[in-house]
Write a protein that holds these residues in place. Structure first.
Motif, short mmCIF file in Angstrom:
data_model
loop_
_atom_site.label_atom_id
_atom_site.label_comp_id
_atom_site.label_asym_id
_atom_site.label_seq_id
_atom_site.Cartn_x
_atom_site.Cartn_y
_atom_site.Cartn_z
N MET A 65 0.85 -1.16 0.00
CA MET A 65 0.00 0.00 0.00
C MET A 65 0.91 1.23 0.00
SD MET A 65 -2.89 1.23 2.74
CE MET A 65 -3.84 -0.22 2.53
N THR A 66 0.64 2.11 -0.89
CA THR A 66 1.44 3.33 -0.97
C THR A 66 0.97 4.34 0.06
OG1 THR A 66 0.01 4.34 -2.61
CG2 THR A 66 1.79 2.95 -3.43
N ASP A 67 1.80 5.35 0.29
CA ASP A 67 1.44 6.41 1.23
C ASP A 67 0.20 7.15 0.77
OD1 ASP A 67 3.57 5.79 2.83
OD2 ASP A 67 4.87 7.34 2.00
N ARG A 68 0.08 7.33 -0.52
CA ARG A 68 -1.06 8.08 -1.07
C ARG A 68 -2.38 7.34 -0.81
NH1 ARG A 68 -1.09 10.48 -7.14
NH2 ARG A 68 -2.40 12.24 -6.62
N ILE A 69 -2.38 6.04 -1.00
CA ILE A 69 -3.59 5.25 -0.75
C ILE A 69 -3.92 5.23 0.74
CG2 ILE A 69 -4.58 2.93 -0.87
CD1 ILE A 69 -2.94 2.50 -3.42
N ALA A 70 -2.90 5.08 1.58
CA ALA A 70 -3.12 5.07 3.03
C ALA A 70 -3.70 6.40 3.51
CB ALA A 70 -1.81 4.76 3.75
N LEU A 71 -3.17 7.49 3.02
CA LEU A 71 -3.70 8.80 3.40
C LEU A 71 -5.13 8.99 2.91
CD1 LEU A 71 -0.60 11.07 2.80
CD2 LEU A 71 -1.65 10.46 4.99
N PHE A 72 -5.42 8.53 1.70
CA PHE A 72 -6.79 8.62 1.18
C PHE A 72 -7.76 7.81 2.04
CE2 PHE A 72 -10.17 6.82 -1.46
CZ PHE A 72 -10.83 7.99 -1.79
N LEU A 73 -7.37 6.59 2.38
CA LEU A 73 -8.26 5.75 3.20
C LEU A 73 -8.44 6.33 4.60
CD1 LEU A 73 -7.11 2.17 2.21
CD2 LEU A 73 -9.23 3.32 1.59
N GLY A 74 -7.38 6.88 5.18
CA GLY A 74 -7.48 7.52 6.49
C GLY A 74 -8.40 8.73 6.45
N ALA A 75 -8.27 9.54 5.39
CA ALA A 75 -9.13 10.71 5.25
C ALA A 75 -10.58 10.30 5.03
CB ALA A 75 -8.65 11.58 4.09
N LEU A 76 -10.79 9.22 4.30
CA LEU A 76 -12.14 8.72 4.06
C LEU A 76 -12.79 8.25 5.35
CD1 LEU A 76 -14.34 7.99 1.97
CD2 LEU A 76 -13.24 5.74 1.80
N VAL A 77 -12.06 7.50 6.16
CA VAL A 77 -12.59 7.03 7.44
C VAL A 77 -12.90 8.22 8.35
CG1 VAL A 77 -11.99 5.77 9.54
CG2 VAL A 77 -11.54 4.76 7.32
N ALA A 78 -12.00 9.18 8.41
CA ALA A 78 -12.22 10.37 9.24
C ALA A 78 -13.45 11.13 8.76
CB ALA A 78 -10.99 11.26 9.22
N ALA A 79 -13.61 11.28 7.45
CA ALA A 79 -14.78 11.99 6.91
C ALA A 79 -16.07 11.26 7.23
CB ALA A 79 -14.62 12.16 5.40
N LEU A 80 -16.06 9.94 7.15
CA LEU A 80 -17.25 9.16 7.48
C LEU A 80 -17.60 9.26 8.96
CD1 LEU A 80 -16.72 6.01 5.25
CD2 LEU A 80 -18.39 7.83 4.92
N LEU A 81 -16.60 9.26 9.82
CA LEU A 81 -16.87 9.44 11.25
C LEU A 81 -17.42 10.82 11.55
CD1 LEU A 81 -13.80 7.63 12.83
CD2 LEU A 81 -16.19 6.92 12.94
N ILE A 82 -16.88 11.84 10.91
CA ILE A 82 -17.39 13.21 11.10
C ILE A 82 -18.83 13.31 10.59
CG2 ILE A 82 -17.11 15.59 10.32
CD1 ILE A 82 -14.06 15.06 10.44
#
Length: 47
Positions: free
Chosen positions: A1-18
Motif C-alpha cells: 500500500m502506498t502512502d497516497r492510498i493510506a492517506l486517502f483511506l485515512g481521510a475517508l474514514v475520518a470523513a465518514l466518522l465526522i
C-alpha cells in the motif's frame, strides 16, 4: 500500500466518522461497534 492510498483511506474514514457524528449522532458507529463486539465474542468461542 502506498502512502497516497493510506492517506486517502485515512481521510475517508475520518470523513465518514465526522459525517456520522454530524448527521446521525454516532448511531451508525455505535451499531457497528456493537456488532463487532458480538463478532469478536463469537470468534473467541470457536477458538
Amino acid at each position: 500500500m502506498t502512502d497516497r492510498i493510506a492517506l486517502f483511506l485515512g481521510a475517508l474514514v475520518a470523513a465518514l466518522l465526522i459525517a456520522d457524528y454530524a448527521l446521525f449522532d454516532w448511531a451508525n458507529t455505535l451499531f457497528l461497534a456493537r456488532k463487532m463486539l458480538v463478532l469478536i465474542e463469537w470468534l473467541a468461542f470457536w477458538r
